[in-house]
Design an enzyme around this catalytic site. Structure first.
Site, PDB file in Angstrom:
ATOM      1  N   GLU A   1     -17.562  44.572 -11.412  1.00 44.63           N
ATOM      2  CA  GLU A   1     -18.207  43.595 -12.245  1.00 44.63           C
ATOM      3  C   GLU A   1     -17.024  42.540 -12.724  1.00 44.63           C
ATOM      4  O   GLU A   1     -17.378  41.435 -12.706  1.00 44.63           O
ATOM      5  CB  GLU A   1     -19.098  44.006 -13.274  1.00 44.63           C
ATOM      6  CG  GLU A   1     -20.170  44.856 -12.767  1.00 44.63           C
ATOM      7  CD  GLU A   1     -21.450  44.020 -12.150  1.00 44.63           C
ATOM      8  OE1 GLU A   1     -21.509  42.841 -12.677  1.00 44.63           O
ATOM      9  OE2 GLU A   1     -21.993  44.716 -11.231  1.00 44.63           O
TER      10      GLU A   1
ATOM     11  N   ASP B   1     -25.568  33.492  -8.831  1.00 45.25           N
ATOM     12  CA  ASP B   1     -26.298  34.593  -7.854  1.00 45.25           C
ATOM     13  C   ASP B   1     -27.905  34.123  -7.970  1.00 45.25           C
ATOM     14  O   ASP B   1     -28.773  34.898  -7.732  1.00 45.25           O
ATOM     15  CB  ASP B   1     -25.795  35.938  -8.285  1.00 45.25           C
ATOM     16  CG  ASP B   1     -26.433  36.208  -9.491  1.00 45.25           C
ATOM     17  OD1 ASP B   1     -26.591  35.276 -10.520  1.00 45.25           O
ATOM     18  OD2 ASP B   1     -26.082  37.423  -9.848  1.00 45.25           O
TER      19      ASP B   1
ATOM     20  N   THR C   1     -24.834  36.110 -16.521  1.00 45.31           N
ATOM     21  CA  THR C   1     -24.402  37.372 -16.397  1.00 45.31           C
ATOM     22  C   THR C   1     -23.579  37.846 -17.319  1.00 45.31           C
ATOM     23  O   THR C   1     -22.689  36.970 -17.733  1.00 45.31           O
ATOM     24  CB  THR C   1     -24.108  37.677 -14.907  1.00 45.31           C
ATOM     25  OG1 THR C   1     -24.688  37.288 -14.105  1.00 45.31           O
ATOM     26  CG2 THR C   1     -23.295  38.967 -15.008  1.00 45.31           C
TER      27      THR C   1
END
Length: 404
Positions: free
Chosen positions: A192, A210, A215
């Protein structure tokens, strides 16, 4: 029907009791059970592989058309099979490919560190070596010291036979063991955040494009998928007036979208400010465990998977969510049986990782599958089903390791 069967059995019983068939029956052959290959589909570790398609697991899959091959041109190479428990072995069968060993030894070990030689030769000529041995150990190792060709060492199959286990099999340390869980957190952090330091990621936040909005955090909570909203709601319930509380309505509004409406420009800075709060850090860890880690590990245990499989489930849940993970698992189970269903753990995990990569390629933002292909798949090819250190892998072209 039952009456007719009893009528037929009674005369035969009387004849046998009278001994009339004894001369005939005495000469009949006695059926014997086929010997069991104790190495079949067991975890394998190797010193090296020529390529990802020639991994150690191929030497214990029962197929005469798949093989392990070591790095070419290098001596002192080995393949180790974990028999699962202390096991009495009296026969080993090695089926060499053209790249055979002139000199090699067969060894057994209780702990994988201290080895006892049960066979050795300096005049190997390839083909099939059917060896009578005598020993007990959990680990079986074939150790090549001199190649018979300029290539490496290659075995179609390694087979072991004997009286079987002398101690109960071990499933190894599960992923929810604290030390093993720390490994899992480091692995996901490299996937990540390209860093082993997963605790430095509490303050991480960005939009990676995305379609899931922001995120953030230690496992990538997303403003568009609901887990970020649930995290901030729980944090706010525990600590009202925190820096993120004023964004709750905006998070509810953007849930299910990639929108930043109501979040910009202040939300990223508010997240980073909250991340300095130990209570928010604890909330991130608790949500990670509640939503992703605990359910994934529990399901993997039910499916009969050891630490590597437990991690594969967890990482899939982190990226694809509960629904996405379940979909990947259904596809894998349509192609291979889980260990709990009597299937090969290695074959099932290959099917699961295949389905995972297929799912990743459907999303342009996740089309780089190296977190699977050069990390989890590498561990699987090496036979490291327990996810034991040392671990070496790469993701997005960057190499990582955990050695202790």
């Amino acid at each position: 029907m039952s009456l007719m069967k009893s009528q037929r059995v009674a005369p035969l019983t009387a004849v046998l009791a009278a001994g009339l068939l004894a001369p005939v029956l005495t000469g009949l052959p006695t059926a014997t059970a086929a010997p069991v290959n104790l190495a079949l589909n067991k975890p394998v570790t190797v010193s090296s592989t020529e390529s990802s398609t020639l991994g150690g697991a191929k030497a214990v899959d029962g197929s005469g058309s798949t093989r392990w091959a070591s790095a070419e041109g290098v001596d002192n190479q080995w393949i180790r099979v974990d028999l699962g428990a202390g096991t009495t072995v009296n026969r080993v069968v090695l089926k060499w490919e053209a790249a055979y060993a002139t000199a090699y030894r067969v060894e057994l070990s209780d702990d994988g560190s201290t080895w006892r030689r049960v066979y050795g030769t300096g005049s190997g000529d390839g083909g099939t070596d059917d060896l009578a041995v005598s020993g007990t150990g959990r680990y079986l190792r074939v150790y090549g010291t001199q190649r018979g060709t300029p290539y490496g060492y290659s075995l179609w199959e390694v087979e072991a036979y004997g009286s079987g286990s002398t101690t109960p099999p071990s499933s190894g340390t599960p992923l929810d063991d604290p030390a093993k869980k720390e490994i899992a957190m480091k692995l996901v952090s490299t996937f990540e955040n390209s860093s082993l330091d997963w605790r430095a990621q509490f303050a991480y936040i960005e939009d990676i494009g995305d379609g899931r909005g922001y995120t953030a955090g230690i496992i990538g909570f997303c403003s568009g998928t609901g887990d970020m909203l649930e995290l901030v709601e729980r944090y706010t319930a525990a600590k009202p007036g925190n820096p993120l509380a004023r964004y709750l309505n905006a998070l509810r509004a953007v849930n299910g979208t990639d929108s930043h409406e109501g979040l910009d420009p202040g939300f990223p800075n508010a997240w980073r400010e909250a991340a300095r709060d130990p209570a928010f850090q604890a909330a991130q860890e608790a949500e990670r465990d509640r939503v992703y880690f605990n359910p994934a590990v529990s399901q993997a245990k039910s499916d009969g998977l050891r630490a590597l499989g437990q991690f594969a489930y967890y990482d899939a849940a982190v990226m694809h969510g509960e629904e996405g993970f379940r979909s990947i698992r259904r596809v894998a189970m349509s192609r291979a049986r889980t260990p709990a269903q009597g299937g090969s753990e290695t074959a099932y995990l290959h099917a699961f990782l295949d389905a995972r990569e297929e799912e990743m390629r459907r999303e342009p933002a996740h089309s780089d599958t190296t977190r699977v292909s050069t990390a989890q798949r590498r561990f699987l090819v090496e036979g490291n089903l327990h996810l034991d250190v040392p671990l070496y892998w790469s993701v997005y072209g960057e190499a990582f390791s955990i050695t202790s």
